[in-house]
Design an enzyme around this catalytic site. Sequence first.
Site, mmCIF file in Angstrom:
data_model
loop_
_atom_site.group_PDB
_atom_site.id
_atom_site.type_symbol
_atom_site.label_atom_id
_atom_site.label_comp_id
_atom_site.label_asym_id
_atom_site.label_seq_id
_atom_site.Cartn_x
_atom_site.Cartn_y
_atom_site.Cartn_z
ATOM 1 N N ARG A 63 20.303 13.447 129.198
ATOM 2 C CA ARG A 63 20.547 12.134 129.792
ATOM 3 C C ARG A 63 21.980 11.643 129.531
ATOM 4 N NH1 ARG A 63 18.358 8.333 126.932
ATOM 5 N NH2 ARG A 63 16.238 9.113 126.958
ATOM 6 N N TYR A 117 29.087 -6.873 149.905
ATOM 7 C CA TYR A 117 28.088 -5.903 150.368
ATOM 8 C C TYR A 117 26.701 -6.520 150.166
ATOM 9 C CZ TYR A 117 25.816 -1.252 150.435
ATOM 10 O OH TYR A 117 25.036 -0.162 150.704
HETATM 11 C C1 LIG Z 1 27.728 1.817 150.457
HETATM 12 C C2 LIG Z 1 28.341 0.775 149.622
HETATM 13 C C3 LIG Z 1 27.853 0.496 148.355
HETATM 14 C C4 LIG Z 1 26.597 1.127 147.801
HETATM 15 O O1 LIG Z 1 26.673 2.483 147.612
HETATM 16 P P1 LIG Z 1 25.334 3.381 147.611
HETATM 17 O O2 LIG Z 1 25.810 4.655 147.017
HETATM 18 O O3 LIG Z 1 24.923 3.483 149.041
HETATM 19 O O4 LIG Z 1 24.330 2.683 146.761
HETATM 20 C C5 LIG Z 1 28.504 -0.443 147.594
HETATM 21 N N1 LIG Z 1 29.581 -1.090 148.063
HETATM 22 C C6 LIG Z 1 30.075 -0.867 149.285
HETATM 23 C C7 LIG Z 1 31.266 -1.624 149.745
HETATM 24 C C8 LIG Z 1 29.469 0.062 150.115
HETATM 25 O O5 LIG Z 1 29.937 0.254 151.334
#
Ligand SMILES: *Cc1c(COP(=O)(O)O)cnc(C)c1O
Length: 398
Positions: A63, A117
Amino acid sequence: MSDTGDSDIGQGTRLVTAGRRKEWTRGIVNPPVWRASTILYDSIADMRANATRDTHHRLFYGRRGTPTQWALADALTEMEPGAEATFLYPSGVAAISAALLSVLSPGDELLLPDSAYEPTTSFANGMLKRFGITTRVYDPMIGAGIAELIGENTRAIFLESPGSLTFEVQDIPAIVAVAKERGLVTLLDNTWATPLLFPAIARGVDFSILACTKYIVGHSDVMLGSVTTTKEHWHQLRSTSFQLGQTVGPDDAWLGSRGLRTMGVRLKQHGESALRIAKWLKEQPEVARVLHPALDDCPGSEFFHRDFAGASGLFSIVLNDCSDDQRAAMIDSLRLFGIGFSWGGFESLAIPIDPDKLRKVVPWKAQGPAVRLHIGLEDPDDLIADLEQGLRCCRPNR
Ligand SMILES: *Cc1c(COP(=O)(O)O)cnc(C)c1O
């Protein structure tokens, strides 16, 4: 290959050399995949000695990672001059939530931009709220005016620049200056620019967060996140992440390291093609506005030109008044743009976006419906031809 901490090499060179310590690679060019849960000790004395030592970069238990994960984490740290270390997460969202949990305690207030986001906002309104942490949403263009929002309980300022979907470029230096003066922590979602185009830690940000799923991996086949931070915050980030049980599979970390090596040339091409297509779109009668950080239609483009080393491949367009069905017909008609979430891979994508449904403090006003485009590595002439035929669906006489 060096354990490079050289400050005099270019970021392109660093992308190639970073994280490739001989002790981890044994001379193999790409850090190999070390899969492990149990690590065997020579004796009970050896096991006990290990348990009392700092296990950072020591084989301890699966881990806590193996050289495969350490190589990627180290490479990302090297990409952020001034940073202490990086923790890896199984997704970008996991990285965002761990970083926030490492900083915030019950009773604290978080400042969050209206252009964040959506899952970041959901985490704030969901779990953080449940734990007694309040969130105040701010206008992403607030700049130094953020000082007026800071109250007794404000503990941290989250930034995302450019913003998700709508691409407002924030005045990061102004906000960071206020945060430092008031003793607040700053966290930046740096996914769009990556440390290559915006070295966040060097600019005074405390936490640089990446959805590595996007440009680090670069091939739309792995979920991965990272948080890079300073000496001041590293211990707390690491212990919070350990307590949350966060860990990343070695195969995913290996693909992340592999993607990182070509990120420089990929981003250059994504950026060049996207800007060319954005400028072409600006001239089309069906398009009202192009929300690309390098163009003046985009709020904060002056900060983009001042602070960023270049653009990546993601931006949005606002169409002139047309129906939702016309927008759907336009996207459906595209042959080279896939319809799908995420971005940062080698392929072009298009999705409809409806920012009005997300806004809290800055109402979204637009002439017509909007579309987010990710410009991939296809020939830009082919993408332009595809968009040209697609935009016909948005003409008023249809
Ligand atoms: C896609 C995205 C995330 C999240 O990433 P994941 O790997 O899909 O969880 C966070 N911030 C931004 C700006 C993104 O475009």
